[in-house]
Design a protein around this motif. Structure first.
Motif, PDB file in Angstrom:
ATOM      1  N   GLY A 213      37.606 -48.863  23.377  1.00 10.94           N
ATOM      2  CA  GLY A 213      37.820 -49.563  24.638  1.00 10.94           C
ATOM      3  C   GLY A 213      36.901 -50.754  24.792  1.00 10.94           C
ATOM      4  O   GLY A 213      37.326 -51.845  25.201  1.00 10.94           O
ATOM      5  N   ILE A 238      42.021 -49.899  30.322  1.00 10.93           N
ATOM      6  CA  ILE A 238      41.274 -49.655  29.095  1.00 10.93           C
ATOM      7  C   ILE A 238      40.231 -48.558  29.346  1.00 10.93           C
ATOM      8  O   ILE A 238      39.500 -48.601  30.338  1.00 10.93           O
ATOM      9  CB  ILE A 238      40.582 -50.951  28.616  1.00 10.93           C
ATOM     10  CG1 ILE A 238      41.638 -52.044  28.364  1.00 10.93           C
ATOM     11  CG2 ILE A 238      39.776 -50.701  27.348  1.00 10.93           C
ATOM     12  CD1 ILE A 238      41.043 -53.400  28.035  1.00 10.93           C
ATOM     13  N   TRP A 254      43.371 -55.882  17.183  1.00  5.62           N
ATOM     14  CA  TRP A 254      43.424 -56.209  18.620  1.00  5.62           C
ATOM     15  C   TRP A 254      43.519 -57.715  18.849  1.00  5.62           C
ATOM     16  O   TRP A 254      44.292 -58.161  19.704  1.00  5.62           O
ATOM     17  CB  TRP A 254      42.180 -55.659  19.325  1.00  5.62           C
ATOM     18  CG  TRP A 254      41.774 -54.266  18.965  1.00  5.62           C
ATOM     19  CD1 TRP A 254      40.523 -53.823  18.657  1.00  5.62           C
ATOM     20  CD2 TRP A 254      42.623 -53.096  18.874  1.00  5.62           C
ATOM     21  NE1 TRP A 254      40.513 -52.489  18.364  1.00  5.62           N
ATOM     22  CE2 TRP A 254      41.794 -52.002  18.491  1.00  5.62           C
ATOM     23  CE3 TRP A 254      43.973 -52.870  19.061  1.00  5.62           C
ATOM     24  CZ2 TRP A 254      42.273 -50.713  18.311  1.00  5.62           C
ATOM     25  CZ3 TRP A 254      44.459 -51.581  18.868  1.00  5.62           C
ATOM     26  CH2 TRP A 254      43.639 -50.530  18.512  1.00  5.62           C
ATOM     27  N   MET A 275      45.799 -48.068  27.513  1.00  4.28           N
ATOM     28  CA  MET A 275      45.281 -47.087  26.560  1.00  4.28           C
ATOM     29  C   MET A 275      45.492 -45.683  27.108  1.00  4.28           C
ATOM     30  O   MET A 275      45.333 -45.447  28.307  1.00  4.28           O
ATOM     31  CB  MET A 275      43.783 -47.299  26.307  1.00  4.28           C
ATOM     32  CG  MET A 275      43.435 -48.548  25.536  1.00  4.28           C
ATOM     33  SD  MET A 275      41.633 -48.660  25.244  1.00  4.28           S
ATOM     34  CE  MET A 275      41.407 -47.373  24.012  1.00  4.28           C
ATOM     35  N   LYS A 277      45.303 -41.231  25.710  1.00  4.41           N
ATOM     36  CA  LYS A 277      44.998 -40.281  24.646  1.00  4.41           C
ATOM     37  C   LYS A 277      46.014 -39.148  24.684  1.00  4.41           C
ATOM     38  O   LYS A 277      46.271 -38.577  25.752  1.00  4.41           O
ATOM     39  CB  LYS A 277      43.591 -39.730  24.801  1.00  4.41           C
ATOM     40  CG  LYS A 277      43.153 -38.799  23.657  1.00  4.41           C
ATOM     41  CD  LYS A 277      41.765 -38.249  23.865  1.00  4.41           C
ATOM     42  CE  LYS A 277      40.715 -39.279  23.574  1.00  4.41           C
ATOM     43  NZ  LYS A 277      39.347 -38.701  23.602  1.00  4.41           N
ATOM     44  N   ILE A 282      44.953 -41.725  19.766  1.00  4.41           N
ATOM     45  CA  ILE A 282      44.771 -42.743  20.798  1.00  4.41           C
ATOM     46  C   ILE A 282      45.888 -43.772  20.683  1.00  4.41           C
ATOM     47  O   ILE A 282      46.156 -44.293  19.599  1.00  4.41           O
ATOM     48  CB  ILE A 282      43.393 -43.414  20.650  1.00  4.41           C
ATOM     49  CG1 ILE A 282      42.293 -42.408  20.980  1.00  4.41           C
ATOM     50  CG2 ILE A 282      43.281 -44.624  21.567  1.00  4.41           C
ATOM     51  CD1 ILE A 282      40.906 -42.905  20.712  1.00  4.41           C
ATOM     52  N   VAL A 284      47.448 -47.396  22.062  1.00 12.40           N
ATOM     53  CA  VAL A 284      47.160 -48.671  22.727  1.00 12.40           C
ATOM     54  C   VAL A 284      48.444 -49.483  22.749  1.00 12.40           C
ATOM     55  O   VAL A 284      49.061 -49.705  21.707  1.00 12.40           O
ATOM     56  CB  VAL A 284      46.044 -49.454  22.007  1.00 12.40           C
ATOM     57  CG1 VAL A 284      45.649 -50.674  22.834  1.00 12.40           C
ATOM     58  CG2 VAL A 284      44.836 -48.578  21.736  1.00 12.40           C
TER      59      VAL A 284
END
Length: 355
Positions: A213, A238, A254, A275, A277, A282, A284
């Motif tokens: 993050g 984030i 990114w 974002m 989980k 994870i 994104v």
């Protein structure tokens, strides 16, 4: 267990089928040879071609039987092997055409089962080689275009700069173009070298735990000037999730995805970063409300040098997403692209969470 047993049975069946067929064929040849030979000697005896003197001779009859079996067996073998030889010749011709560059060649052998499997494998190989040839041709064409365009541009404006009577405004404009095209050429060379280096990696090096993050927040700050220039709105969700991997490589992921979103989002548009989980790891998501990608172009977005804008007027060289995909795969993750024309595009990156 039943499924496993059936799979093993199928494999054993496919392995045993060809030896069984050959054994059965040999048995039939022997059987037919014996029957035909016996029938011929029976007819010869009925019509009086074999007299008692020949029968009493202990060596002549076995010799005649042996010669008859050899002649008849050879004839039957030659006749029965024609189909097998025809299939092998078909395969040889197909491989010869494939080696000559004809990737449209396909085999349709159905029996025995091994030949059917051979046909399926050959057809799959031909299809893969055809796809590789198309990719190679596209790669060469696109790379040639991307490499040649800035060189031609630099050469043309450099020749114009040689004129002494050129006004200062035009000279500065041409110098800016030369500088811009030189930077584009340098970026292309850097991207090609970076992609080549990443593609040769089979094992991820320099792995460590880090705050994903926080890394994404730093990427946003690095591109803040581009956000302000186009007056874009950023909606960020984030979190301080941890990843385990190569921090420098993931930083490129990114930056590339954010830079792409900025590039294809109109002025005053909106970009979101989300974002979360899950059990998969994870996730994104980078989403924009730009022009979107057509359905035909969507499967090609991660191909080398591919650009939806065929005029190549859009900044970039079509390597960014290829690098992103390669890095994500190297980390054991996945990346997908979803897009709707005139509504926007979303790139979803899934990476294993740090253990």
């Amino acid at each position: 267990m039943s499924k496993l047993g059936s799979k093993i049975g199928k494999r054993l069946g496919s392995r045993l089928s060809l030896p069984l067929i050959f054994s059965f064929a040999v048995f039939l040849i022997f059987l037919v040879t014996v029957i035909v030979t016996g029938l011929l000697f029976y007819l010869a005896d009925v019509f009086g071609l074999i007299n008692e003197q020949i029968i009493m001779d202990g060596t002549l009859v076995p010799l005649l039987i042996l010669i008859s079996c050899i002649i008849i067996g050879t004839a039957i073998s030659a006749f029965s092997s024609r189909k097998m030889v025809r299939s092998i010749r078909t395969f040889i011709d197909a491989t010869d055409r494939l080696a000559s560059g004809d990737f449209s060649m396909r085999l349709q052998l159905t029996s025995p089962p091994e030949f059917r499997i051979l046909s399926e494998n050959f057809n799959r190989m031909a299809e893969e080689l055809g796809g590789i040839e198309i990719l190679r041709t596209d790669f060469v064409n696109n790379f040639s275009h991307e490499f040649k365009t800035p060189i031609v541009s630099i050469k043309g404006f450099a020749e114009m700069l040689k004129h002494d009577d050129l006004p200062k405004e035009e000279r500065d404009e041409y110098l800016d173009i030369v500088i811009e095209e030189s930077a584009r050429l340098a970026a292309l060379a850097s991207n090609v070298l970076e992609l080549s280096k990443i593609e040769t990696q089979s094992i991820l090096t320099d792995k460590r735990r880090f705050n994903a993050g926080e890394q994404i927040r730093q990427c946003v700050l690095l591109l803040a000037a581009k956000f302000e220039k186009k007056q874009l709105t950023l909606n960020a969700d984030i979190h301080d999730y941890e990843l385990e991997g190569n921090k420098e490589l993931l930083n490129q992921v990114w930056l590339n995805l954010l830079d792409n979103a900025i590039k294809f989002t109109p002025e005053g548009g909106e970009i979101s970063i989300h974002m979360k989980k899950q059990t998969a790891g994870i996730i994104v998501i980078f989403r924009d409300n730009g022009a979107g990608i057509s359905g035909e172009a969507l499967p090609k977005v991660f191909d080398k040098f591919y650009q939806q804008d065929t005029s190549h007027s859009t900044a970039g060289n079509g390597l960014g997403l290829t690098i992103v995909s390669t890095i994500v795969n190297l980390h054991g993750g996945t990346i997908t692209c979803d897009s709707i024309l005139s509504q926007g595009t979303a790139f979803t990156v899934t990476l294993p969470a740090a253990t």
